[in-house]
Design a protein around this motif. Structure first.
Motif, mmCIF file in Angstrom:
data_model
loop_
_atom_site.group_PDB
_atom_site.id
_atom_site.type_symbol
_atom_site.label_atom_id
_atom_site.label_comp_id
_atom_site.label_asym_id
_atom_site.label_seq_id
_atom_site.Cartn_x
_atom_site.Cartn_y
_atom_site.Cartn_z
ATOM 1 N N LEU A 256 17.942 33.813 31.895
ATOM 2 C CA LEU A 256 19.130 33.998 31.068
ATOM 3 C C LEU A 256 20.359 34.403 31.866
ATOM 4 O O LEU A 256 21.477 34.316 31.361
ATOM 5 N N ILE A 257 20.157 34.857 33.096
ATOM 6 C CA ILE A 257 21.267 35.225 33.970
ATOM 7 C C ILE A 257 21.144 34.425 35.256
ATOM 8 O O ILE A 257 20.094 34.418 35.902
ATOM 9 N N SER A 258 22.216 33.757 35.616
ATOM 10 C CA SER A 258 22.180 32.844 36.757
ATOM 11 C C SER A 258 21.912 33.577 38.068
ATOM 12 O O SER A 258 22.560 34.587 38.376
ATOM 13 N N ALA A 259 20.970 33.059 38.832
ATOM 14 C CA ALA A 259 20.683 33.597 40.165
ATOM 15 C C ALA A 259 21.540 32.935 41.229
ATOM 16 O O ALA A 259 21.514 33.342 42.393
ATOM 17 N N GLN A 260 22.292 31.909 40.849
ATOM 18 C CA GLN A 260 23.129 31.182 41.797
ATOM 19 C C GLN A 260 24.583 31.601 41.628
ATOM 20 O O GLN A 260 25.143 31.524 40.532
ATOM 21 N N TYR A 261 25.196 32.051 42.713
ATOM 22 C CA TYR A 261 26.576 32.520 42.666
ATOM 23 C C TYR A 261 27.545 31.346 42.596
ATOM 24 O O TYR A 261 27.363 30.316 43.251
ATOM 25 N N SER A 262 28.590 31.502 41.778
ATOM 26 C CA SER A 262 29.637 30.481 41.667
ATOM 27 C C SER A 262 31.002 31.151 41.749
ATOM 28 O O SER A 262 31.389 31.896 40.836
ATOM 29 N N GLU A 263 31.730 30.868 42.813
ATOM 30 C CA GLU A 263 33.086 31.411 42.952
ATOM 31 C C GLU A 263 34.029 30.835 41.907
ATOM 32 O O GLU A 263 34.998 31.471 41.503
ATOM 33 N N GLU A 264 33.718 29.633 41.444
ATOM 34 C CA GLU A 264 34.579 28.990 40.456
ATOM 35 C C GLU A 264 34.685 29.811 39.176
ATOM 36 O O GLU A 264 35.686 29.730 38.455
ATOM 37 N N LYS A 265 33.676 30.611 38.870
ATOM 38 C CA LYS A 265 33.755 31.459 37.674
ATOM 39 C C LYS A 265 34.921 32.441 37.783
ATOM 40 O O LYS A 265 35.586 32.740 36.796
ATOM 41 N N TRP A 266 35.148 32.955 38.995
ATOM 42 C CA TRP A 266 36.299 33.850 39.192
ATOM 43 C C TRP A 266 37.611 33.102 38.982
ATOM 44 O O TRP A 266 38.566 33.664 38.420
ATOM 45 N N ALA A 267 37.649 31.839 39.403
ATOM 46 C CA ALA A 267 38.861 31.040 39.202
ATOM 47 C C ALA A 267 39.128 30.826 37.711
ATOM 48 O O ALA A 267 40.284 30.878 37.252
ATOM 49 N N ARG A 268 38.075 30.563 36.938
ATOM 50 C CA ARG A 268 38.234 30.391 35.494
ATOM 51 C C ARG A 268 38.733 31.681 34.848
ATOM 52 O O ARG A 268 39.590 31.659 33.954
ATOM 53 N N ALA A 269 38.203 32.807 35.309
ATOM 54 C CA ALA A 269 38.639 34.092 34.769
ATOM 55 C C ALA A 269 40.095 34.371 35.114
ATOM 56 O O ALA A 269 40.878 34.849 34.272
ATOM 57 N N ALA A 270 40.481 34.068 36.349
ATOM 58 C CA ALA A 270 41.870 34.270 36.761
ATOM 59 C C ALA A 270 42.809 33.393 35.959
ATOM 60 O O ALA A 270 43.880 33.839 35.505
ATOM 61 N N ALA A 271 42.434 32.141 35.770
ATOM 62 C CA ALA A 271 43.279 31.225 34.990
ATOM 63 C C ALA A 271 43.404 31.692 33.545
ATOM 64 O O ALA A 271 44.480 31.580 32.938
ATOM 65 N N ALA A 272 42.322 32.224 32.996
ATOM 66 C CA ALA A 272 42.364 32.705 31.621
ATOM 67 C C ALA A 272 43.294 33.912 31.491
ATOM 68 O O ALA A 272 44.041 34.035 30.503
ATOM 69 N N ALA A 273 43.250 34.812 32.470
ATOM 70 C CA ALA A 273 44.171 35.952 32.442
ATOM 71 C C ALA A 273 45.613 35.481 32.601
ATOM 72 O O ALA A 273 46.532 35.998 31.946
ATOM 73 N N LYS A 274 45.828 34.477 33.443
ATOM 74 C CA LYS A 274 47.181 33.943 33.622
ATOM 75 C C LYS A 274 47.686 33.276 32.347
ATOM 76 O O LYS A 274 48.902 33.294 32.058
ATOM 77 N N ASP A 275 46.791 32.693 31.574
ATOM 78 C CA ASP A 275 47.203 32.132 30.286
ATOM 79 C C ASP A 275 47.862 33.194 29.417
ATOM 80 O O ASP A 275 48.845 32.915 28.710
ATOM 81 N N VAL A 276 47.331 34.407 29.440
ATOM 82 C CA VAL A 276 47.911 35.495 28.654
ATOM 83 C C VAL A 276 49.250 35.918 29.243
ATOM 84 O O VAL A 276 50.239 36.097 28.524
ATOM 85 N N ILE A 277 49.300 36.069 30.554
ATOM 86 C CA ILE A 277 50.530 36.468 31.222
ATOM 87 C C ILE A 277 51.636 35.451 30.961
ATOM 88 O O ILE A 277 52.792 35.809 30.690
ATOM 89 N N ASP A 278 51.279 34.163 30.991
ATOM 90 C CA ASP A 278 52.275 33.103 30.821
ATOM 91 C C ASP A 278 52.809 32.984 29.400
ATOM 92 O O ASP A 278 53.782 32.262 29.165
ATOM 93 N N LEU A 279 52.191 33.684 28.445
ATOM 94 C CA LEU A 279 52.759 33.705 27.098
ATOM 95 C C LEU A 279 54.099 34.425 27.077
ATOM 96 O O LEU A 279 54.912 34.213 26.163
ATOM 97 N N ASN A 280 54.342 35.273 28.067
ATOM 98 C CA ASN A 280 55.574 36.079 28.138
ATOM 99 C C ASN A 280 55.803 36.877 26.853
ATOM 100 O O ASN A 280 56.935 37.082 26.419
ATOM 101 N N ALA A 281 54.698 37.325 26.264
ATOM 102 C CA ALA A 281 54.773 38.063 25.003
ATOM 103 C C ALA A 281 54.559 39.556 25.197
ATOM 104 O O ALA A 281 54.777 40.332 24.269
ATOM 105 N N TYR A 282 54.143 39.963 26.413
ATOM 106 C CA TYR A 282 53.763 41.356 26.629
ATOM 107 C C TYR A 282 54.423 41.913 27.882
ATOM 108 O O TYR A 282 54.743 41.179 28.810
ATOM 109 N N LYS A 283 54.601 43.206 27.881
ATOM 110 C CA LYS A 283 55.068 43.923 29.060
ATOM 111 C C LYS A 283 54.587 45.365 28.954
ATOM 112 O O LYS A 283 54.195 45.829 27.868
ATOM 113 N N LEU A 284 54.593 46.079 30.055
ATOM 114 C CA LEU A 284 54.176 47.470 30.041
ATOM 115 C C LEU A 284 55.235 48.320 29.358
ATOM 116 O O LEU A 284 56.436 48.131 29.565
#
Length: 672
Positions: A256-284
């Motif tokens: 149920l949990i992958s034993a094979q490491y994939s760096e691409e998963k980090w890229a997908r996570a980074a892109a997903a976070a950037k999707d939120v940032i690119d909304l330009n709807a939030y700031k500190l």
């Protein structure tokens, strides 16, 4: 025609931004289920539809709260926070939790509550259609809200229980045979991907912003932020290339949990976070610099001069902001939900009773002289994690060498050691602003200023935790075994003594922008290659690399808002060094926000951090031996261990009995 349970007529508006005092009472509509109606009739009526959706939202409360008292949000307590109260008054409940004895109501109820909400939302997604009282746009919004709730419940389940069953999209037909109602666990990646895909679908029809009345309904940003969090967890070491979980399988033996490491998963996570940032709807959120102040809202304490930040306005510097108030006000009720630009998702004003959310958390942190229970605090490890006001690491030995025998602030030194008061230990001097917004060190001033009578006894109290003092060690559970309290979430006006005061409403911030900025930097830091990742809506493509400028910008905003310098370039060029700093930054910035418990597990740091001895001050010392009070000591009643089974919560025996295809998490009894 298919009949389903329906609420009796009752108009429920989900706008929690007005005069709602209790989300629990407001959204608890199950007691109105007293009729059987057709789906067609339900979802063509505005009242009935609101009631149905209200019951979906109800499943996000109680045992699914993000922040709150230990009765419902036990995962709020990791190596940073502790609670001392228990049914027997002897702290045994905390010990059992920290030793992995997960046999409490919270462990069982969260599962049932979540799957109940998943079924409820699925019915709405597939049964609501155009017509009746709704326009096509309204139908799309209602269904998107239900889709968000369903995916969010899966997200909560994933964090707690790990890989869980993804139920049939249209829900379960309970007329089917027992064998056909049994479902196995899906893999961790399948659950995370399902959440990500569902949140992207919901985002298509959710608005970018809500008006004040509907502030607790999800927005596009809330859906995309949850998507980013699920993908970040899937990229983290616990779920990405973790051969140590090879025995965690479904009923057919599938890992149920992958034993094979994939760096691409980090890229997908980074892109997903950037999707939120690119909304330009939030700031500190930032509070303005104050030249003058009061006891409740003191004048700005300017950070030490820094050539890069002291002369520039935020976000390039801190010249125009009050870092202390900028952080404190985000959590303590001074901001309405609509006033907080970094809030991405909220359930509205948190519950006001003593057993649920942030109100309960606040009262358990407050001293008894202010009507509190004085039994929630922080560990010495957390206290020491806060940096000095120039950004350097706290070093106890250096401080004590510097001040020698003059470790208590004297009256003549008050200006030099603001905001410390007289007789406060100098370990607490010159720390970064988030320290003073979060830590109730011995000698802290509790203003509690909303009281209108008996003021000299219940307001403006300097609280010490020496044995023999009002809030010091006693028989029972209303004292702090580490000698360190917690100030985060407490408003300077909060007072629960019955002398005309009150505890101010708090807005629960389930997801906020500072978290997304740190997530984005963390994901980028783990990437060595270059990846092209489509945006959430497919309209653009993100080029994801380990971009130092983007990491520096994201982390820098969080640190500069807090009044501390950004990290040097040497840190950003060193992947391992930056990883350590990001972990430390999350520990400080997100204290008490139900993040640390899960962060330590997804990083696979829990076997070390959660198993370390818990230290505090020597609370057996009286005021006459005050200097000995500040000797770090092991706290016997707050000790902890970590074993492999504690990565995930166990599935209750009753669920295993009913669903014979369900497998137990590693280390827990399967009751075969």
């Amino acid at each position: 025609m298919k009949k389903i349970t329906l609420l009796a007529p009752l108009l429920l508006s989900l706008g929690l931004g007005l005069s709602i005092s209790s989300c629990s009472k407001y959204l608890d509509v199950e007691h109105f289920f007293d009729d059987r109606q057709s789906e067609d009739r339900i979802f063509k009526s505005k009242d009935y539809t609101e009631q149905w959706l209200g019951n979906c939202y109800n499943k996000l409360l109680d045992y699914n709260l993000e922040m709150g008292h230990r009765n419902y949000t036990i995962s709020n307590y990791s190596d940073d926070m502790f609670y001392n109260e228990s049914a027997g008054g002897n702290g045994d409940e905390y010990r059992r939790f920290k030793f992995g004895e997960y046999d409490y109501t919270w462990q069982r109820q969260s599962w049932a509550q979540s799957y109940g909400g998943i079924r409820q939302a699925s019915v709405m997604i597939h049964s609501m259609a155009e017509g009746g009282a709704f326009t096509p746009k309204q139908v799309a919004d209602y269904k998107a809200q239900a889709r968000f709730i369903r995916a969010y419940l899966y997200w909560l389940l994933l964090r707690k229980y790990g890989p869980v069953p993804i139920m049939p999209d249209k829900g379960v037909d309970y007329d089917e045979s027992y064998d056909k109602l049994a479902y196995p666990r899906n893999t961790y990646d399948e659950v995370a991907t399902f959440i990500a895909e569902e949140m992207a679908l919901a985002a298509q029809d959710l608005p970018l912003k809500r008006d004040n009345r509907n502030i607790a309904r999800p927005t596009r940003g809330a859906a995309l932020a949850t998507r980013a969090k699920a993908l970040l967890f899937a990229a983290s070491p616990l779920a990405n290339g973790n051969a140590e979980m090879s025995e965690f399988t479904d009923d057919k033996g599938r890992m149920l949990i992958s034993a094979q490491y994939s760096e691409e998963k980090w890229a997908r996570a980074a892109a997903a976070a950037k999707d939120v940032i690119d909304l330009n709807a939030y700031k500190l959120y930032t509070a303005d610099f104050k030249a003058k102040g009061t006891a409740d809202y003191p004048a700005t304490i300017t950070p030490p001069h820094h050539p890069e930040y002291s002369e520039k306005n935020f976000p390039e510097g801190w010249a125009n902001i009050d870092p202390f108030e900028s952080y404190r006000a985000v959590f303590n009720g001074d901001l309405y939900a609509a006033e907080n630009p970094e809030m991405i998702f909220t359930r509205g004003e948190n519950q006001t009773d003593e057993n649920h959310g942030i109100i309960a958390l606040t009262r358990h942190q407050m001293p008894q002289v202010g009507g509190g229970y004085n039994c929630h605090g922080i560990t010495l490890k957390q206290c020491d994690a806060y940096a000095m006001n120039d950004g350097t690491t706290f070093n106890r030995q250096q401080i004590r060498q510097k001040y020698g025998t003059n470790m208590f602030v004297q009256k003549a030194e008050l200006d030099q050691f603001k905001p410390l008061l007289e007789n406060v230990w100098k370990d607490f001097a010159h720390r970064e602003p988030r320290f003073y917004a979060s830590v109730a060190y011995s000698g802290t001033l509790w203003t509690m200023s909303s009281a209108t009578s008996n003021l000299s006894n219940v307001t403006n109290k300097q609280i010490f935790y020496y044995r023999g003092e009002n809030e010091g060690m006693i028989n029972g559970d209303r004292w702090l075994p580490t000698g360190i309290g917690m100030m985060k979430f407490v408003n300077p006006k909060d007072n629960a003594t019955g002398n005309g005061g009150k505890i101010y409403p708090k807005v629960e911030i389930a997801i906020r922008y500072a978290d997304l900025l740190l997530m984005y930097a963390e994901a980028l830091n783990e990437i060595n290659g270059s990846y092209m990742v489509a945006s959430w809506d497919g309209k653009t493509t993100h080029q994801i690399t380990r971009n130092i400028d983007q990491m520096k910008n994201s982390i820098g905003m969080v640190r500069i808002r807090a009044g501390v310098p950004n990290y040097d370039n040497a840190i950003y060029t060193d992947q391992a060094a930056l990883r350590r700093q990001i972990k430390g930054e999350r520990q400080i910035e997100l204290l008490g926000e139900n993040q640390r418990y899960y962060d330590l597990r997804r990083w696979k740091d829990a076997p070390i951090d959660e198993a370390q001895q818990i230290y505090g001050y020597n609370v057996y010392m009286t005021k006459d031996n005050a200097d000995l009070f500040y000797t770090p000591v092991r706290v016997p009643q707050l000790q902890t261990i970590f074993s492999k089974k504690m990565y995930f919560w166990p599935v209750d025996w009753d669920e295993l009995r009913k669903n014979r295809r369900m497998t137990q998490a590693p280390g827990w009894p399967s009751f075969d």
